[in-house]
Motif scaffolding. Structure first.
Motif, PDB file in Angstrom:
ATOM      1  N   ALA A  53      25.047  41.011 -13.900  1.00 20.04           N
ATOM      2  CA  ALA A  53      23.772  40.568 -13.334  1.00 20.04           C
ATOM      3  C   ALA A  53      22.668  40.672 -14.362  1.00 20.04           C
ATOM      4  CB  ALA A  53      23.423  41.398 -12.113  1.00 20.04           C
ATOM      5  N   ARG A  54      21.797  39.683 -14.390  1.00 17.68           N
ATOM      6  CA  ARG A  54      20.637  39.725 -15.271  1.00 17.68           C
ATOM      7  C   ARG A  54      19.383  40.109 -14.508  1.00 17.68           C
ATOM      8  NH1 ARG A  54      20.787  34.910 -19.743  1.00 17.68           N
ATOM      9  NH2 ARG A  54      22.676  35.568 -20.804  1.00 17.68           N
ATOM     10  N   VAL A  55      19.219  39.548 -13.346  1.00 12.41           N
ATOM     11  CA  VAL A  55      18.051  39.842 -12.531  1.00 12.41           C
ATOM     12  C   VAL A  55      18.527  40.327 -11.182  1.00 12.41           C
ATOM     13  CG1 VAL A  55      15.950  38.926 -11.512  1.00 12.41           C
ATOM     14  CG2 VAL A  55      16.755  38.031 -13.691  1.00 12.41           C
ATOM     15  N   CYS A  56      18.033  41.474 -10.757  1.00 10.82           N
ATOM     16  CA  CYS A  56      18.433  42.025  -9.469  1.00 10.82           C
ATOM     17  C   CYS A  56      17.283  41.862  -8.497  1.00 10.82           C
ATOM     18  CB  CYS A  56      18.789  43.503  -9.617  1.00 10.82           C
ATOM     19  SG  CYS A  56      19.359  44.259  -8.094  1.00 10.82           S
ATOM     20  N   THR A  57      17.507  41.144  -7.414  1.00 13.24           N
ATOM     21  CA  THR A  57      16.442  40.929  -6.445  1.00 13.24           C
ATOM     22  C   THR A  57      16.924  41.301  -5.058  1.00 13.24           C
ATOM     23  OG1 THR A  57      17.109  38.650  -6.018  1.00 13.24           O
ATOM     24  CG2 THR A  57      15.502  39.001  -7.767  1.00 13.24           C
ATOM     25  N   ALA A  58      16.006  41.786  -4.240  1.00 12.35           N
ATOM     26  CA  ALA A  58      16.345  42.076  -2.853  1.00 12.35           C
ATOM     27  C   ALA A  58      16.465  40.768  -2.099  1.00 12.35           C
ATOM     28  CB  ALA A  58      15.261  42.943  -2.219  1.00 12.35           C
ATOM     29  N   ALA A  59      17.341  40.742  -1.102  1.00 16.29           N
ATOM     30  CA  ALA A  59      17.501  39.536  -0.302  1.00 16.29           C
ATOM     31  C   ALA A  59      16.188  39.167   0.362  1.00 16.29           C
ATOM     32  CB  ALA A  59      18.591  39.741   0.741  1.00 16.29           C
ATOM     33  N   SER A  60      15.460  40.172   0.803  1.00 19.78           N
ATOM     34  CA  SER A  60      14.112  39.950   1.325  1.00 19.78           C
ATOM     35  C   SER A  60      13.244  41.069   0.796  1.00 19.78           C
ATOM     36  CB  SER A  60      14.104  39.960   2.854  1.00 19.78           C
ATOM     37  OG  SER A  60      14.560  41.196   3.341  1.00 19.78           O
ATOM     38  N   ALA A  61      12.108  40.707   0.210  1.00 20.52           N
ATOM     39  CA  ALA A  61      11.265  41.712  -0.439  1.00 20.52           C
ATOM     40  C   ALA A  61      10.816  42.756   0.559  1.00 20.52           C
ATOM     41  CB  ALA A  61      10.046  41.029  -1.060  1.00 20.52           C
ATOM     42  N   SER A  62      10.822  44.004   0.108  1.00 25.01           N
ATOM     43  CA  SER A  62      10.375  45.095   0.960  1.00 25.01           C
ATOM     44  C   SER A  62       8.905  44.928   1.289  1.00 25.01           C
ATOM     45  CB  SER A  62      10.589  46.426   0.234  1.00 25.01           C
ATOM     46  OG  SER A  62       9.897  47.459   0.869  1.00 25.01           O
ATOM     47  N   ALA A  63       8.562  45.141   2.536  1.00 25.62           N
ATOM     48  CA  ALA A  63       7.162  45.006   2.943  1.00 25.62           C
ATOM     49  C   ALA A  63       6.294  46.015   2.225  1.00 25.62           C
ATOM     50  CB  ALA A  63       7.036  45.190   4.454  1.00 25.62           C
ATOM     51  N   SER A  64       6.881  47.145   1.830  1.00 22.67           N
ATOM     52  CA  SER A  64       6.098  48.164   1.137  1.00 22.67           C
ATOM     53  C   SER A  64       5.916  47.835  -0.326  1.00 22.67           C
ATOM     54  CB  SER A  64       6.786  49.530   1.255  1.00 22.67           C
ATOM     55  OG  SER A  64       8.024  49.524   0.572  1.00 22.67           O
ATOM     56  N   THR A  65       6.681  46.854  -0.840  1.00 24.17           N
ATOM     57  CA  THR A  65       6.612  46.522  -2.252  1.00 24.17           C
ATOM     58  C   THR A  65       5.713  45.329  -2.510  1.00 24.17           C
ATOM     59  OG1 THR A  65       8.843  47.362  -2.563  1.00 24.17           O
ATOM     60  CG2 THR A  65       7.989  45.902  -4.268  1.00 24.17           C
ATOM     61  N   VAL A  66       5.912  44.243  -1.781  1.00 21.90           N
ATOM     62  CA  VAL A  66       5.111  43.042  -1.973  1.00 21.90           C
ATOM     63  C   VAL A  66       4.295  42.806  -0.720  1.00 21.90           C
ATOM     64  CG1 VAL A  66       5.140  40.595  -2.487  1.00 21.90           C
ATOM     65  CG2 VAL A  66       6.875  42.083  -3.483  1.00 21.90           C
ATOM     66  N   VAL A  99      -0.478  51.543  -5.371  1.00 18.49           N
ATOM     67  CA  VAL A  99      -0.420  50.250  -4.680  1.00 18.49           C
ATOM     68  C   VAL A  99      -0.207  50.471  -3.184  1.00 18.49           C
ATOM     69  CG1 VAL A  99       1.013  48.193  -4.342  1.00 18.49           C
ATOM     70  CG2 VAL A  99       0.340  48.874  -6.651  1.00 18.49           C
ATOM     71  N   LEU A 100       0.776  51.310  -2.855  1.00 16.23           N
ATOM     72  CA  LEU A 100       1.082  51.571  -1.447  1.00 16.23           C
ATOM     73  C   LEU A 100      -0.083  52.255  -0.740  1.00 16.23           C
ATOM     74  CD1 LEU A 100       4.797  52.799  -1.672  1.00 16.23           C
ATOM     75  CD2 LEU A 100       3.937  50.489  -1.271  1.00 16.23           C
ATOM     76  N   GLY A 101      -0.839  53.059  -1.495  1.00 11.14           N
ATOM     77  CA  GLY A 101      -1.970  53.767  -0.912  1.00 11.14           C
ATOM     78  C   GLY A 101      -3.252  52.962  -0.874  1.00 11.14           C
ATOM     79  N   GLY A 102      -3.203  51.713  -1.326  1.00 14.23           N
ATOM     80  CA  GLY A 102      -4.375  50.857  -1.281  1.00 14.23           C
ATOM     81  C   GLY A 102      -5.372  51.091  -2.398  1.00 14.23           C
ATOM     82  N   LYS A 103      -4.984  51.833  -3.440  1.00 14.75           N
ATOM     83  CA  LYS A 103      -5.904  52.108  -4.544  1.00 14.75           C
ATOM     84  C   LYS A 103      -5.875  51.032  -5.617  1.00 14.75           C
ATOM     85  CE  LYS A 103      -5.536  57.142  -3.969  1.00 14.75           C
ATOM     86  NZ  LYS A 103      -5.138  58.419  -4.623  1.00 14.75           N
ATOM     87  N   VAL A 104      -4.845  50.204  -5.601  1.00 12.62           N
ATOM     88  CA  VAL A 104      -4.700  49.126  -6.584  1.00 12.62           C
ATOM     89  C   VAL A 104      -4.573  47.805  -5.837  1.00 12.62           C
ATOM     90  CG1 VAL A 104      -3.186  48.127  -8.344  1.00 12.62           C
ATOM     91  CG2 VAL A 104      -3.667  50.580  -8.368  1.00 12.62           C
ATOM     92  N   ASN A 105      -5.404  46.841  -6.206  1.00 10.43           N
ATOM     93  CA  ASN A 105      -5.421  45.533  -5.563  1.00 10.43           C
ATOM     94  C   ASN A 105      -4.354  44.625  -6.191  1.00 10.43           C
ATOM     95  OD1 ASN A 105      -6.440  43.451  -3.846  1.00 10.43           O
ATOM     96  ND2 ASN A 105      -7.542  42.595  -5.598  1.00 10.43           N
TER      97      ASN A 105
END
Length: 292
Positions: A53-66, A99-105
């Motif tokens: 594998a070259r690029v590993c992606t989730a089947a559906s992006a985690s809501a906490s990530t994106v 990011v998760l804590g809302g400190k980074v836009n």
């Protein structure tokens, strides 16, 4: 580095207009085909790289990530971030937690590493982030070329690249494709104790051996050399008389986690202002006439 477009922002100051995502999307695109995505195995919430594998992606992006890619409370569009690591990635984790804590836009949309088995890559997989191996090497034959990496970053509409303990020299082509849009953090007060070979405990050993009374982390923009880009932010810590390299490293790392998050937050809120002499400053959140 290429000159960035600028707009007037008061006497002696110019505000960088960072390229919009479609400005990065030049040339051929490398799509992420279904077969590539299917190479990822999901086991107990972890994403594991298949051998080829070259690029590993989730089947559906985690809501906490994106998160929502629209504008935040400040009215500024959320930025898309790619983080590069070679080790445990503690600064990467601090940024992601901010990011998760809302400190980074912004949102971390990819993790790039030259060591697919490192702690930073494992953390990314556990949090549903795509992992890209770069560069290709004997120890990482699944790695991508510079052109392939650029295509992946364009496909992901990456706005900014953040180096967080990535030990490889960034190719000039990549630097030029992200002008004034790539940050690094280094564990010394640059320009002292920087450059090729200065990383990890080697930095802190050199600081102690020199007799320096102060040290601390530096956040700087990336150019085509090691640790020579323009300084954006620094923090100062004392070097104590009986410090070991490990003790000094821990003191500096504590400040790294804070200053890097603050710098990334400013970057994502479009609060980086460039003086006419090419020095970047951070505009205060509360006072638009104050800079650091």
């Amino acid at each position: 580095m290429e000159a960035a477009a600028v707009a007037s922002s008061g006497p002696g100051l110019r505000c960088a207009l960072n390229p919009a995502p479609n400005q990065h999307r030049k040339g051929a695109r490398l799509s992420l085909p279904a077969k590539s995505q299917q190479r990822c195995a999901v086991t107990c919430g972890r994403l594991l790289l298949r051998p080829n594998a070259r690029v590993c992606t989730a089947a559906s992006a985690s809501a906490s990530t994106v998160m929502d890619s629209g504008a935040g409370d400040s009215g500024v569009r959320r930025k898309r971030l790619a983080v590069f690591v070679s080790g445990g990635g503690s600064n990467f984790r601090s940024i992601h937690e901010a990011v998760l804590g809302g400190k980074v836009n912004g949102d971390v949309v990819a993790l790039v590493t030259d060591k697919p088995g490192c702690g930073g890559a494992e953390y990314a997989r556990c949090n549903g982030m795509p992992v890209v191996v770069f560069p290709k090497s004997k120890s990482a034959p699944e790695g991508v070329s510079t052109d392939e990496l650029l295509n992946v970053l364009r496909d992901l509409k990456v706005d900014f690249i953040l180096l967080a303990g990535y030990l490889k020299l960034i190719p000039g082509e990549l630097v030029k494709s992200f002008p004034r849009s790539m940050l690094n953090i280094h564990p010394s007060l640059l320009p002292a104790f920087g450059g090729k070979g200065y990383y990890g405990l080697k930095v802190h050993k050199a600081v102690i051996a020199s007799g320096a009374r102060y040290s601390g982390p530096t956040v700087h923009f990336v150019d085509e050399q090691f640790d020579t880009g323009k300084t954006l932010a620094q923090r100062v810590v004392p070097v104590l008389a009986n410090d070991t390299p490990e003790q000094l490293a821990a003191r500096v790392l504590h400040e790294e986690h804070q200053v890097y998050v603050e710098a990334v937050a400013a970057l994502c809120e479009d609060r980086i202002v460039w003086r006419d002499d090419g020095v970047p400053l951070i505009r205060s959140q509360t006072n638009p006439n104050a800079y650091t």
